[in-house]
Each structure stands twice: as C-alpha cells, then as structure tokens.
Design a protein around this motif. Structure first.
Motif, mmCIF file in Angstrom:
data_model
loop_
_atom_site.group_PDB
_atom_site.id
_atom_site.type_symbol
_atom_site.label_atom_id
_atom_site.label_comp_id
_atom_site.label_asym_id
_atom_site.label_seq_id
_atom_site.Cartn_x
_atom_site.Cartn_y
_atom_site.Cartn_z
ATOM 1 N N THR A 122 0.827 -1.209 0.000
ATOM 2 C CA THR A 122 0.000 0.000 0.000
ATOM 3 C C THR A 122 0.864 1.263 0.000
ATOM 4 O OG1 THR A 122 -0.234 -0.140 2.412
ATOM 5 C CG2 THR A 122 -1.997 -1.087 1.070
ATOM 6 N N VAL A 123 1.950 1.247 0.752
ATOM 7 C CA VAL A 123 2.859 2.404 0.745
ATOM 8 C C VAL A 123 3.612 2.473 -0.582
ATOM 9 C CG1 VAL A 123 4.817 3.486 1.906
ATOM 10 C CG2 VAL A 123 3.060 2.365 3.245
ATOM 11 N N GLY A 124 3.970 1.313 -1.138
ATOM 12 C CA GLY A 124 4.648 1.281 -2.435
ATOM 13 C C GLY A 124 3.769 1.796 -3.562
ATOM 14 N N ILE A 125 2.490 1.419 -3.552
ATOM 15 C CA ILE A 125 1.560 1.929 -4.563
ATOM 16 C C ILE A 125 1.403 3.442 -4.425
ATOM 17 C CG2 ILE A 125 -0.855 1.882 -5.303
ATOM 18 C CD1 ILE A 125 -0.847 -1.116 -4.560
ATOM 19 N N ASP B 83 1.329 20.809 -6.423
ATOM 20 C CA ASP B 83 2.245 21.758 -7.054
ATOM 21 C C ASP B 83 3.673 21.258 -6.820
ATOM 22 O OD1 ASP B 83 2.835 22.479 -4.411
ATOM 23 O OD2 ASP B 83 1.607 24.267 -4.458
ATOM 24 N N PRO B 84 4.709 21.958 -7.301
ATOM 25 C CA PRO B 84 6.068 21.427 -7.158
ATOM 26 C C PRO B 84 6.517 21.186 -5.711
ATOM 27 C CG PRO B 84 6.050 23.108 -8.841
ATOM 28 C CD PRO B 84 4.683 23.117 -8.211
ATOM 29 N N LEU B 85 6.166 22.050 -4.793
ATOM 30 C CA LEU B 85 6.552 21.837 -3.396
ATOM 31 C C LEU B 85 5.866 20.603 -2.829
ATOM 32 C CD1 LEU B 85 8.032 22.793 -0.868
ATOM 33 C CD2 LEU B 85 6.040 24.211 -0.342
ATOM 34 N N VAL B 86 4.584 20.440 -3.104
ATOM 35 C CA VAL B 86 3.856 19.256 -2.646
ATOM 36 C C VAL B 86 4.456 18.007 -3.267
ATOM 37 C CG1 VAL B 86 1.610 18.104 -2.713
ATOM 38 C CG2 VAL B 86 1.734 20.538 -2.227
ATOM 39 N N ALA B 87 4.847 18.086 -4.540
ATOM 40 C CA ALA B 87 5.422 16.926 -5.228
ATOM 41 C C ALA B 87 6.696 16.455 -4.540
ATOM 42 C CB ALA B 87 5.700 17.276 -6.690
ATOM 43 N N VAL B 88 7.563 17.387 -4.187
ATOM 44 C CA VAL B 88 8.808 17.013 -3.508
ATOM 45 C C VAL B 88 8.513 16.387 -2.150
ATOM 46 C CG1 VAL B 88 10.906 17.937 -2.450
ATOM 47 C CG2 VAL B 88 10.223 18.706 -4.712
ATOM 48 N N MET B 89 7.621 16.991 -1.393
ATOM 49 C CA MET B 89 7.309 16.452 -0.064
ATOM 50 C C MET B 89 6.634 15.083 -0.153
ATOM 51 S SD MET B 89 8.656 18.356 2.078
ATOM 52 C CE MET B 89 8.008 17.498 3.480
ATOM 53 N N VAL B 90 5.741 14.896 -1.108
ATOM 54 C CA VAL B 90 5.060 13.606 -1.254
ATOM 55 C C VAL B 90 6.054 12.523 -1.646
ATOM 56 C CG1 VAL B 90 3.432 12.395 -2.762
ATOM 57 C CG2 VAL B 90 2.767 14.510 -1.689
ATOM 58 N N LEU B 91 6.986 12.844 -2.544
ATOM 59 C CA LEU B 91 8.005 11.858 -2.915
ATOM 60 C C LEU B 91 8.898 11.498 -1.737
ATOM 61 C CD1 LEU B 91 9.021 13.111 -6.459
ATOM 62 C CD2 LEU B 91 7.954 10.924 -5.894
ATOM 63 N N VAL B 92 9.291 12.483 -0.953
ATOM 64 C CA VAL B 92 10.143 12.213 0.211
ATOM 65 C C VAL B 92 9.392 11.383 1.250
ATOM 66 C CG1 VAL B 92 11.290 13.297 2.187
ATOM 67 C CG2 VAL B 92 11.629 14.220 -0.102
ATOM 68 N N VAL B 93 8.184 11.790 1.576
ATOM 69 C CA VAL B 93 7.432 11.096 2.631
ATOM 70 C C VAL B 93 7.074 9.675 2.211
ATOM 71 C CG1 VAL B 93 5.260 11.104 3.906
ATOM 72 C CG2 VAL B 93 6.573 13.204 3.698
ATOM 73 N N SER B 94 6.566 9.499 0.996
ATOM 74 C CA SER B 94 6.171 8.153 0.583
ATOM 75 C C SER B 94 7.394 7.270 0.317
ATOM 76 C CB SER B 94 5.259 8.200 -0.639
ATOM 77 O OG SER B 94 5.909 8.789 -1.733
ATOM 78 N N GLY B 95 8.462 7.840 -0.221
ATOM 79 C CA GLY B 95 9.672 7.054 -0.456
ATOM 80 C C GLY B 95 10.344 6.615 0.834
ATOM 81 N N VAL B 96 10.524 7.537 1.749
ATOM 82 C CA VAL B 96 11.134 7.192 3.043
ATOM 83 C C VAL B 96 10.203 6.276 3.842
ATOM 84 C CG1 VAL B 96 11.928 8.149 5.240
ATOM 85 C CG2 VAL B 96 12.583 9.238 3.102
ATOM 86 N N GLY B 97 8.898 6.518 3.749
ATOM 87 C CA GLY B 97 7.944 5.636 4.426
ATOM 88 C C GLY B 97 8.036 4.211 3.924
ATOM 89 N N LEU B 98 8.200 4.033 2.619
ATOM 90 C CA LEU B 98 8.360 2.691 2.061
ATOM 91 C C LEU B 98 9.643 2.046 2.563
ATOM 92 C CD1 LEU B 98 7.497 0.422 0.155
ATOM 93 C CD2 LEU B 98 8.647 1.668 -1.687
#
Length: 112
Positions: free
Chosen positions: A37-40, A84-99
């Motif tokens: 689920t985190v990977g998806i 937006d670009p700031l949200v994109a960076v934060m979402v990638l960091v949070v979901s990637g590190v969470g995985l």
C-alpha cells in the motif's frame, strides 16, 4: 489524468484492512499489505510528479475537487487536493522514506 488524489488513499486502505483483519492474517501477508500500500502510494507520487514536469508552470497548481462539503449562498467549501512542485517534492520524500522504513522494520522485527 490526475493521480495525486489517490496518494493518501492506499495507505488509508492498508490501515483499514489491517485494523479489521490484521489479527487473522499471517505475519507474511500483513507485511505484504503494509509494504504494497505504501509502495503503490509512492508509484502514484512518481506518476503525479512526472505529469507535473510535463505541464507548463502557468497551469500550477493541479486541483482535484472531491466533493462540496458546505454550500451557503455564494460561499462554497470543497474537499480538494492540490498538487504543485513543493507538494510533489514532499510527497516523494514522505512516501519514499515511508516505504523504506516499512521494508527495514519488517526485516528488523521479523523474529519478534
């Protein structure tokens, strides 16, 4: 197509499945559900980021209105997601590190 509104959906679905059926499932299946689920969510983060790179900055932010929560006269309050670009960076960091945290914790706690 905008996928960014699905990013929080899959981890929430995983929480719901594990809260309802977690005690009945084998430990291996619980690990698969949690990581998948985190990977998806991370995959949808990447897809949304790629889409954001392809559009022009004049079209920022991307907004997905889910539903109208409150409407009174000329005032309307929507439940919406914005990307937006700031949200994109934060979402990638949070979901990637969470995985990565999920994968590491499963390996670390496997014998306990």
């Amino acid at each position: 197509m905008n996928y960014f509104w699905l990013i929080p959906f899959f981890p929430a679905l995983g929480v719901l499945i594990l809260a309802l059926f977690g005690r009945k499932l084998p430990k291996k299946n619980i690990s698969y559900i949690a990581c998948s689920t985190v990977g998806i969510s991370f995959i949808f983060s990447l897809l949304s980021f790629i889409k954001l790179l392809k559009i022009s900055p004049e079209n920022y932010p991307l907004v997905k209105n889910l539903f109208t929560w409150l409407k009174s006269g000329s005032m309307q309050v929507n439940l919406s997601f914005q990307f937006d670009p700031l949200v994109a960076v934060m979402v990638l960091v949070v979901s990637g590190v969470g995985l990565l945290i999920h994968i590491y914790s499963i390996g670390y706690m496997w014998e306990d």
